[in-house]
Each structure stands twice: as C-alpha cells, then as structure tokens.
Design an enzyme around this catalytic site. Sequence first.
Site, short mmCIF file in Angstrom:
data_model
loop_
_atom_site.label_atom_id
_atom_site.label_comp_id
_atom_site.label_asym_id
_atom_site.label_seq_id
_atom_site.Cartn_x
_atom_site.Cartn_y
_atom_site.Cartn_z
N ASN A 6 28.85 27.84 51.22
CA ASN A 6 28.18 27.50 49.98
C ASN A 6 29.22 26.81 49.07
OD1 ASN A 6 26.82 27.40 47.58
ND2 ASN A 6 26.68 29.61 47.28
N LYS A 8 28.68 25.40 46.38
CA LYS A 8 28.25 25.50 44.97
C LYS A 8 28.36 24.12 44.31
CE LYS A 8 29.54 30.29 45.11
NZ LYS A 8 29.93 31.49 44.43
N HIS A 88 20.30 33.25 45.36
CA HIS A 88 21.71 33.53 45.10
C HIS A 88 21.85 34.19 43.73
CE1 HIS A 88 25.97 32.95 44.37
NE2 HIS A 88 26.10 32.79 45.68
N GLU A 90 23.86 33.79 41.42
CA GLU A 90 24.13 32.86 40.31
C GLU A 90 22.83 32.24 39.80
OE1 GLU A 90 27.12 30.48 42.22
OE2 GLU A 90 28.55 32.14 42.09
N GLU A 153 25.22 40.24 49.44
CA GLU A 153 26.28 39.79 48.54
C GLU A 153 26.30 40.65 47.28
OE1 GLU A 153 27.38 35.41 49.38
OE2 GLU A 153 25.90 35.45 47.79
N GLY A 159 33.32 35.84 44.00
CA GLY A 159 34.36 35.12 43.26
C GLY A 159 35.35 35.98 42.53
N SER A 194 33.86 37.00 48.21
CA SER A 194 35.33 37.04 48.29
C SER A 194 35.88 37.16 49.71
CB SER A 194 35.88 38.17 47.41
OG SER A 194 35.64 37.88 46.05
N GLY A 214 31.96 31.32 49.89
CA GLY A 214 31.90 30.50 48.68
C GLY A 214 33.22 29.81 48.45
N GLY A 215 34.07 30.40 47.61
CA GLY A 215 35.34 29.79 47.20
C GLY A 215 36.20 29.26 48.33
P1 PGA Z 1 32.76 33.74 47.04
O1 PGA Z 1 31.21 33.35 46.90
O2 PGA Z 1 33.08 33.66 48.53
O3 PGA Z 1 33.49 32.70 46.23
O4 PGA Z 1 32.92 35.11 46.52
C1 PGA Z 1 30.27 33.79 47.82
C2 PGA Z 1 28.92 33.32 47.41
O5 PGA Z 1 28.70 33.08 46.21
O6 PGA Z 1 28.03 33.15 48.24
#
Ligand code: PGA
Length: 230
Positions: A6, A8, A88, A90, A153, A159, A194, A214-215
Amino acid sequence: MLIALNYKMNGRKTFHLNQLETIKKLNKKGTNLVLCPSFVFLHLFKFKNKNIFLGAQDIAAVNNGKSTGQTSAQMLNEFGVKYVIVGHSERRKDGETDEQISQKVKNAIENNITPIICVGANADEDVSKTLKTQLKFALKHVKTGNNIVVAYEPVWAIGTGRTPTVKEINFAANLIKKQLEKSKINAQILYGGSVNDKNFNELKTANIDGFLLGGVSLETKKLVKIISGV
Ligand code: PGA
C-alpha cells in the site's frame, strides 16, 4: 504467500519505475505481490507478470452517477485492477462507514475484483468486539466461493513502529477465521502494521497467509529483503 503493498499517497513516477525494475527481476518463489499505487500511477503498473497483480487503494461505494472524484468498480475492472483495499483505518478515520465498506466489498466482488478488507481496533477498543462488528458489515454481501482477503491491522500499529506479538496476531487471525467459517467463506488472512525487514521473519511465523505493507513499500532495499526472504 501474498504480499500487498500500500503506497498510500506517496511515490513519484521515477520512484515507481525504478522500484518496478527491481521487483520484476526478483525470484519471488511462489509469492504473489499486489501493488497498490495511487490512481494516477496505476498505468505504470500495467504489465504482464505471473506473480504481480494490480491493486487500487479505494473504490466507490456506488456504481455510477453523481459522485465527483470517485472511481467505480466497473472502471477499475476495465482498467485491469485485480485487488482493491477496502476499509483501511485511514479511510475509516476520515469518516468511511461500515455500511459504505459493505457496499464497496459488494461492488468489488460483482466486478471480479478481490477486496482486501482491512479490520482492526484502536488501542482503547476491545479487539474481539471491534473485529466482529467490522466483519459483520464487511461480509454482509460476501457469498461462499467469493474471493476475498482480510487484513488484520491494529490501528495503533500502523506507521508507529509498534507491532503486536505473534500470539496476538494469531488470536485475531483465529477470530477472523471463525467468523469466516460461520458464513462459509474462504479467505486469505494478512497482517499489516509496521512490518519491516527486521521483524518480518518473526511475524511470518504467525498463522497467516501474508502481509499488507505500508511504509516499507517506499524503501526498496528493505522491501527486496522481505520479498526475497519469504
Ligand atoms: P505501515 O502501514 O506498514 O506503514 O504501518 C500499513 C498499512 O497502513 O496498511
């Protein structure tokens, strides 16, 4: 194993093109990758590779009509999108409701797109209760035989550099599996939040089918370690 990336609202054209060159060459040993860039970069990811699938980060809850700025399931399908992230945290934080999520899942399935349904509780919420409610809505229109993916998640892990223990992931994964069994639905279960090149080996001992990253998707060297270490 299924690994979904992802990106983002990150990445530039040159970043994606460079990273793709690297990812395409990797020996993925049976691992399937789902790459979910921003809508405007989807076209960069249109190529044939038997282990790499095109994913979107969102989908409209309605099928067509007066929805400025939205992209329908049908449009995404026509473009060649195979997976879509739905629900998600977010987006939930920005006001997306469980009812909209159930419509998005329905639209995706009806248009041959596999939804990656994200579920997870905040630190101050009861995990079982939250997952049950989120799944009840998300699975409302899902029928036996439909292809879906569920990504666990925890909101507090996204994050932040903090992850649950393998035991905690297994607890959530079991709860999700039980709920799926009740509705006679099969799904792959992912963990997200993470995940990085350091904790990946430990986290992959959990009773899951893959990861939503994600990151770390933005850090090609670390990503390569993860993908080739599977
Ligand atoms: P992250 O994000 O790996 O940066 O924690 C995961 C996600 O939002 O799916």
